[in-house]
Motif scaffolding. Structure first.
Motif, mmCIF file in Angstrom:
data_model
loop_
_atom_site.group_PDB
_atom_site.id
_atom_site.type_symbol
_atom_site.label_atom_id
_atom_site.label_comp_id
_atom_site.label_asym_id
_atom_site.label_seq_id
_atom_site.Cartn_x
_atom_site.Cartn_y
_atom_site.Cartn_z
ATOM 1 N N VAL A 152 1.870 10.459 -5.766
ATOM 2 C CA VAL A 152 1.244 9.135 -5.851
ATOM 3 C C VAL A 152 0.961 8.788 -7.307
ATOM 4 C CG1 VAL A 152 -0.861 7.867 -5.287
ATOM 5 C CG2 VAL A 152 0.285 9.191 -3.535
ATOM 6 N N GLN A 153 0.481 9.786 -8.040
ATOM 7 C CA GLN A 153 0.141 9.556 -9.443
ATOM 8 C C GLN A 153 1.390 9.218 -10.261
ATOM 9 O OE1 GLN A 153 -3.192 9.713 -9.994
ATOM 10 N NE2 GLN A 153 -2.763 8.714 -11.925
ATOM 11 N N TYR A 188 -0.800 14.223 -4.019
ATOM 12 C CA TYR A 188 -1.512 13.445 -5.029
ATOM 13 C C TYR A 188 -0.643 13.234 -6.255
ATOM 14 C CZ TYR A 188 -5.024 12.073 -8.428
ATOM 15 O OH TYR A 188 -5.714 11.399 -9.390
ATOM 16 N N ALA A 246 1.212 12.215 1.012
ATOM 17 C CA ALA A 246 0.293 13.344 1.179
ATOM 18 C C ALA A 246 0.099 14.091 -0.132
ATOM 19 C CB ALA A 246 0.820 14.288 2.250
ATOM 20 N N ILE A 272 0.867 -1.175 0.000
ATOM 21 C CA ILE A 272 0.000 0.000 0.000
ATOM 22 C C ILE A 272 0.902 1.223 0.000
ATOM 23 C CG2 ILE A 272 -1.826 1.218 1.219
ATOM 24 C CD1 ILE A 272 -2.259 -1.638 2.592
ATOM 25 N N GLU A 283 -1.412 -0.860 -4.162
ATOM 26 C CA GLU A 283 -2.592 -0.011 -4.006
ATOM 27 C C GLU A 283 -2.096 1.386 -3.666
ATOM 28 O OE1 GLU A 283 -5.641 -1.317 -4.183
ATOM 29 O OE2 GLU A 283 -5.642 -3.335 -3.354
ATOM 30 N N PHE A 284 -2.838 2.390 -4.120
ATOM 31 C CA PHE A 284 -2.372 3.751 -3.882
ATOM 32 C C PHE A 284 -3.387 4.522 -3.051
ATOM 33 C CE2 PHE A 284 -0.164 2.190 -7.500
ATOM 34 C CZ PHE A 284 1.130 2.600 -7.274
ATOM 35 N N LEU A 285 -2.865 5.492 -2.332
ATOM 36 C CA LEU A 285 -3.671 6.161 -1.329
ATOM 37 C C LEU A 285 -3.039 7.511 -1.025
ATOM 38 C CD1 LEU A 285 -5.667 5.950 1.128
ATOM 39 C CD2 LEU A 285 -3.891 4.702 2.299
ATOM 40 N N VAL A 286 -3.864 8.545 -0.929
ATOM 41 C CA VAL A 286 -3.353 9.861 -0.537
ATOM 42 C C VAL A 286 -3.765 10.094 0.910
ATOM 43 C CG1 VAL A 286 -3.438 12.331 -0.971
ATOM 44 C CG2 VAL A 286 -3.546 10.741 -2.871
ATOM 45 N N ALA A 287 -2.803 10.225 1.792
ATOM 46 C CA ALA A 287 -3.123 10.438 3.196
ATOM 47 C C ALA A 287 -1.944 11.084 3.892
ATOM 48 C CB ALA A 287 -3.475 9.119 3.874
#
Lengths: 335, 77
Positions: free
Chosen positions: A114-115, A111, A109, A105, A132-136
């Motif tokens: 992540v992209q 985007y 922070a 994962i 899996e990708f996630l912005v947090a």
């Protein structure tokens, strides 16, 4: 401001009120050292600028991932916290996969970061590891309790305002006997730049303001791990000296890594002649014979485990059956 | 084709949502197909899913309007 509006809009439910009230208290009491929003913007920029292969980040992430080979345990689910994302993701997901990672994962922070990472992942053909990708945000980790086997953070956690809090959240996200593995920049990092900035500012502006962020010291790292409740803590330090043509290239590199200053109370104005004076002082004080200027990067590697009954522990106090005096009698005469 | 890939993306977001919780309250999230977002009922905030990537930074969350938020609240009162 945001928290207040959250509270005002939800006056009905009791549960909501409690929730948002603690949120308000938290954000008011916490000391904001870094401007997280600015950091996000800087990381967006880093995603556009960063070269495909950064030698410094690559060696740090390799060093970090190598630690997995020393573990007998496998880590099917891994969470990768922000920081230098691309090198760590590529070293965790290209075969042979270290540490038996099956699902990764990826979290950041920014985007755009992540992209960018997702695009490179798509372009590569190997699908051994499911990503899996996630912005947090690391400070507000949205991961369920005891759900991942491994948390890796490569050069990201030194930008958090509440480092112990972020580490406690990662510990909670780990399954029992899960591993926390982090690399952060230490206090010796960019000491040359710190000195050059201070001297140039005193000379040109008659005063100083912090230009280089405060960073954790090595002795703090062990305390942090213990305070966050990790067992079997381990800390080690590596120093990398990178040579640049001039101080300006150093700044360019810092930008490409997204490691530029993000203090929330920083002085936004940098005069042109102060900047040039800094470069000149840097060059005259630290340049080596071959005309390059060195910059130190001190990386602190931290490892810690979530508590589990199978781990070795110190024995209970007073449970010893042999006296130290007897041991000294036995072996003391030899020394 | 576009629709197909969109479904795949949504699926990815859904499988991920098994281990995701609200970043502020640490309560479970609900996937809303209509707005394509993850909703935290505990604090009444919707987190968007951009391109199949859930954005769970507290600042990205949108506070839900009263009528939406009041639905789960009815039984609390």
């Amino acid at each position: 401001m945001r928290a207040v509006s959250l509270w005002r809009k939800q006056p009905f439910s009791l549960a909501c009120r409690c929730c948002s009230r603690t949120f308000v208290a938290d954000s008011a009491s916490k000391l904001q050292i870094f401007d997280r929003q600015r950091k996000r913007a800087q990381r967006d920029r880093a995603a556009w600028f960063s070269p495909a292969q950064d030698p410094l980040l690559h060696s740090v992430s390799q060093n970090l991932v190598d630690r997995l080979q020393d573990c007998k345990k496998t880590f099917p689910t891994a969470l990768c916290l922000g920081g230098s994302l691309q090198p760590i993701v590529s070293s965790l997901s290209t075969p042979p996969v270290n540490g038996g990672v099956e699902k990764l994962i990826v979290m950041d922070a920014s985007y755009d970061m992540v992209q960018a990472c997702r695009n490179t992942r798509r372009a590569s053909s190997d699908n051994a590891v499911k990503t899996e990708f996630l912005v947090a945000d690391e400070e507000f980790l949205p991961i369920k309790e005891s759900s991942v086997d491994l948390v890796v953070s490569c050069l990201g956690l030194h930008w958090t305002n509440d480092l112990p809090g972020a580490m406690i959240q990662s510990r909670l996200a780990l399954k029992p006997d899960g591993l926390f593995l982090a690399a952060i920049l230490g206090g010796e990092t960019l000491k040359e730049l710190r000195i050059a900035c201070t001297l140039a500012q005193m000379e040109r502006e008659g005063g100083i303001s912090p230009r280089v962020s405060p960073l954790a010291q090595v002795r703090d790292a062990g305390n942090l791990l213990t305070r966050a409740g990790f067992t079997l803590p381990g800390v080690d330090v590596d120093e990398y000296i990178v040579k640049y043509e001039s101080a300006l290239e150093l700044i360019e590199h810092l930008r490409a890594m997204g490691e530029t200053n993000a203090l929330s109370q920083m002085n936004n104005i940098l005069k042109r002649d102060t900047a040039l004076a800094t470069a000149a002082i840097y060059d005259s004080m630290f340049s080596s014979e071959d005309g390059t200027v060195p910059a130190t990067f001190q990386v602190i590697y931290m490892t810690g485990w979530r508590e589990h009954s199978s781990q070795q522990k110190a024995k209970r106090r007073g449970s010893a059956t042999v006296s130290f005096k007897d041991i000294q009698k036995q072996f003391g005469s030899q020394s | 084709m576009v629709r197909g890939s969109k479904e795949v993306l949504q699926k990815a977001a859904k499988t991920l949502s098994d281990i995701l919780v609200c970043p502020l309250s640490k309560q479970p999230l609900r996937y809303c197909e209509e707005s394509n977002s993850l909703i935290s009922d505990a604090i009444g905030v919707a987190f968007p899913i951009k391109n199949g990537v859930p954005c769970l930074v507290p600042r990205d969350g949108k506070i839900l309007e009263e009528e939406d938020a009041s639905k789960p609240d009815n039984d609390a009162n």
